[in-house]
Scaffold this motif. Structure first.
Motif: not given
Length: 98
Positions: A5-8, A39, A42, A45-49
């Motif tokens: 779960h890494q928010e962009h 992306h 989530h 917001h958008w997360d790195e997937c």
């Protein structure tokens, strides 16, 4: 394989079916290939997937490359190929699931 779960941060672009970026079905969601990474929506917001582990795709006789019939998406310093609902990436003589 659970994605981090890494928010962009500062993602002002709204992805969707007409945004112009490649859609990649990924488990229970859709990723969008954008600027060399993926992306996913989530909450608000958008997360790195990105996968959290190295997962080898066993028994993959098909060789991906230009003209193989599978869509290619830029992913960091390499290309992933969308095949059977997931992404494959060449890695040290085998294919990884991304």
């Amino acid at each position: 394989m659970t994605p981090l779960h890494q928010e962009h941060a500062r993602h002002e672009h709204t992805h969707g079916p007409t945004c112009g970026h490649t859609e990649v079905r990924h488990g229970d969601h859709v990723d969008y290939a954008h600027d060399g990474h993926l992306h996913r929506k989530h909450v608000e917001h958008w997360d790195e997937c990105e996968p959290v582990a190295h997962v080898v795709h066993d028994s993959h006789p098909h060789r991906h490359g230009e003209g193989c019939g599978h869509p290619a998406v830029a992913h960091g310093d390499h290309k992933d190929y969308i095949h059977d609902g997931h992404r494959h990436a060449a890695h040290e003589g085998h294919w990884d699931d991304h």
